[in-house]
Design a protein around this motif. Structure first.
Motif, PDB file in Angstrom:
ATOM      1  N   VAL A  41     -14.973 -35.764 -17.492  1.00 41.48           N
ATOM      2  CA  VAL A  41     -15.752 -35.143 -16.417  1.00 41.48           C
ATOM      3  C   VAL A  41     -14.898 -35.162 -15.161  1.00 41.48           C
ATOM      4  O   VAL A  41     -13.970 -35.974 -15.028  1.00 41.48           O
ATOM      5  CB  VAL A  41     -17.105 -35.860 -16.148  1.00 41.48           C
ATOM      6  N   GLN A  43     -14.836 -35.044 -10.739  1.00 45.73           N
ATOM      7  CA  GLN A  43     -15.604 -35.330  -9.530  1.00 45.73           C
ATOM      8  C   GLN A  43     -16.389 -34.089  -9.126  1.00 45.73           C
ATOM      9  O   GLN A  43     -15.851 -32.987  -9.070  1.00 45.73           O
ATOM     10  CB  GLN A  43     -14.653 -35.757  -8.409  1.00 45.73           C
ATOM     11  N   ASP A  45     -19.016 -32.964 -10.881  1.00 46.06           N
ATOM     12  CA  ASP A  45     -19.777 -32.489 -12.044  1.00 46.06           C
ATOM     13  C   ASP A  45     -21.178 -33.119 -12.063  1.00 46.06           C
ATOM     14  O   ASP A  45     -21.400 -34.197 -11.502  1.00 46.06           O
ATOM     15  CB  ASP A  45     -19.064 -32.856 -13.352  1.00 46.06           C
ATOM     16  N   ARG A  46     -22.079 -32.435 -12.763  1.00 38.97           N
ATOM     17  CA  ARG A  46     -23.427 -32.965 -13.022  1.00 38.97           C
ATOM     18  C   ARG A  46     -23.662 -32.916 -14.536  1.00 38.97           C
ATOM     19  O   ARG A  46     -24.295 -31.993 -15.047  1.00 38.97           O
ATOM     20  CB  ARG A  46     -24.493 -32.149 -12.284  1.00 38.97           C
ATOM     21  N   CYS A  50     -24.051 -38.455 -21.779  1.00 40.20           N
ATOM     22  CA  CYS A  50     -23.239 -39.642 -21.513  1.00 40.20           C
ATOM     23  C   CYS A  50     -22.152 -39.743 -22.574  1.00 40.20           C
ATOM     24  O   CYS A  50     -22.331 -39.327 -23.715  1.00 40.20           O
ATOM     25  CB  CYS A  50     -24.091 -40.910 -21.532  1.00 40.20           C
ATOM     26  N   ARG A  60     -11.157 -44.276 -15.236  1.00 37.56           N
ATOM     27  CA  ARG A  60     -11.888 -43.741 -14.084  1.00 37.56           C
ATOM     28  C   ARG A  60     -10.909 -43.693 -12.935  1.00 37.56           C
ATOM     29  O   ARG A  60     -10.243 -44.698 -12.624  1.00 37.56           O
ATOM     30  CB  ARG A  60     -13.079 -44.643 -13.729  1.00 37.56           C
ATOM     31  N   ASP A  81     -19.959 -43.434 -18.265  1.00 38.32           N
ATOM     32  CA  ASP A  81     -20.780 -42.664 -17.324  1.00 38.32           C
ATOM     33  C   ASP A  81     -22.270 -42.835 -17.598  1.00 38.32           C
ATOM     34  O   ASP A  81     -23.061 -41.928 -17.358  1.00 38.32           O
ATOM     35  CB  ASP A  81     -20.388 -41.182 -17.348  1.00 38.32           C
ATOM     36  N   THR A  84     -24.926 -41.858 -15.014  1.00 38.86           N
ATOM     37  CA  THR A  84     -25.340 -40.478 -14.721  1.00 38.86           C
ATOM     38  C   THR A  84     -26.755 -40.190 -15.226  1.00 38.86           C
ATOM     39  O   THR A  84     -27.307 -39.125 -14.908  1.00 38.86           O
ATOM     40  CB  THR A  84     -24.349 -39.461 -15.323  1.00 38.86           C
ATOM     41  N   VAL A  90     -21.307 -36.849 -10.254  1.00 38.08           N
ATOM     42  CA  VAL A  90     -20.151 -37.698 -10.542  1.00 38.08           C
ATOM     43  C   VAL A  90     -19.240 -37.756  -9.314  1.00 38.08           C
ATOM     44  O   VAL A  90     -18.880 -36.715  -8.753  1.00 38.08           O
ATOM     45  CB  VAL A  90     -19.367 -37.160 -11.758  1.00 38.08           C
ATOM     46  N   ASP A  91     -18.851 -38.986  -8.900  1.00 38.33           N
ATOM     47  CA  ASP A  91     -18.028 -39.142  -7.693  1.00 38.33           C
ATOM     48  C   ASP A  91     -16.594 -39.531  -8.016  1.00 38.33           C
ATOM     49  O   ASP A  91     -15.873 -40.028  -7.167  1.00 38.33           O
ATOM     50  CB  ASP A  91     -18.663 -40.154  -6.738  1.00 38.33           C
ATOM     51  N   ASP A  93     -13.216 -38.923 -11.340  1.00 43.77           N
ATOM     52  CA  ASP A  93     -12.797 -38.268 -12.576  1.00 43.77           C
ATOM     53  C   ASP A  93     -12.768 -39.293 -13.710  1.00 43.77           C
ATOM     54  O   ASP A  93     -12.416 -40.451 -13.494  1.00 43.77           O
ATOM     55  CB  ASP A  93     -11.382 -37.684 -12.443  1.00 43.77           C
TER      56      ASP A  93
END
Length: 234
Positions: A41, A43, A45-46, A50, A60, A81, A84, A90-91, A93
């Motif tokens: 994922v 930064q 992304d929504r 998981c 990360r 993740d 989430t 997501v803050d 990568d």
């Protein structure tokens, strides 16, 4: 199947009934093989699922002041993740380190089994708290330890986490790290990382050939790192 290492991991933090284990074993999922550097994922992304790490490692990371900073590695059985489910944006990568295999499990299924089982809710909550403890340990490692014990601590932690899920073989383990990955995780230059690896070799604490690390004197390495594994099994 994605459940094997995940179940092994959850068993270390909470008991699982046969019914709860069956729910994990029947998780709907899609499997993806990632190349080195490929993103799970990004930064911003929504995601609607998981991630379960099945094989390999995931990091990360985020670029801070023009430098890539790795803030955690994830080993098979980890769900990097899981947060989430409740914090959808997501803050950072998530990126494959070397080749890895992951499974994506829909949020909808995870929410269903957690609503249906207090024991699974407890197990996943404990897992989230352990990931938070690992993050705190990384902050303290970067902020308080000198370069040599900092690197030693990283090696000890990865070894301990792989041991929990049965992937430490006679104090040897495989890691697809480049020295740049280690530098990004330890806040050091590649040149400094190379010197510290050579120093650990000189002290006969580790052997690091290609992508295999051997802990030659684990007790002394852990003493140098001031490594106490209790934070991994709270």
């Amino acid at each position: 199947m994605p459940h094997r290492k995940l179940i092994a991991r959850l068993r270390t933090v909470a008991g699982l009934s046969e019914r709860d284990q069956a729910k994990l074993e029947s998780m709907p999922h899609s499997i993806k093989v990632l190349a080195d550097g490929e993103y799970v994922v990004r930064q911003g992304d929504r995601p609607l699922s998981c991630t379960v790490v099945m094989k390999g490692l995931v990091s990360r990371q985020r670029v801070v002041a023009d430098r890539n900073q790795i803030t955690s590695f994830y080993v098979p059985g980890d769900m990097p993740d899981l947060h989430t489910l409740h914090l959808p944006l997501v803050d950072h990568d998530l990126c494959s380190v070397g080749t890895s295999t992951i499974a994506a499990v829909p949020h909808s299924y995870l929410k269903y089994i957690l609503a249906d089982s207090a024991a699974l809710t407890h197990a996943f909550w404990r897992e989230t708290l352990i990931q938070a403890a690992i993050y705190r340990e990384w902050v303290e490692n970067l902020g308080s330890r000198q370069a040599l014990p900092r690197l030693a601590h990283l090696v000890c932690e990865i070894a301990a986490r792989l041991e929990i899920v049965g992937l430490l073989d006679d104090d040897r383990f495989h890691v697809p790290f480049t020295q740049q990955d280690v530098a990004d995780a330890c806040g050091l230059s590649v040149v400094h990382v190379n010197r510290m690896i050579q120093e650990l070799r000189r002290r006969k604490l580790i052997e690091w050939e290609d992508q295999t690390i051997e802990l030659r004197d684990r007790d002394q390495l852990e003493a140098l790192a001031d490594f106490r594994p209790s934070y991994l099994l709270r």
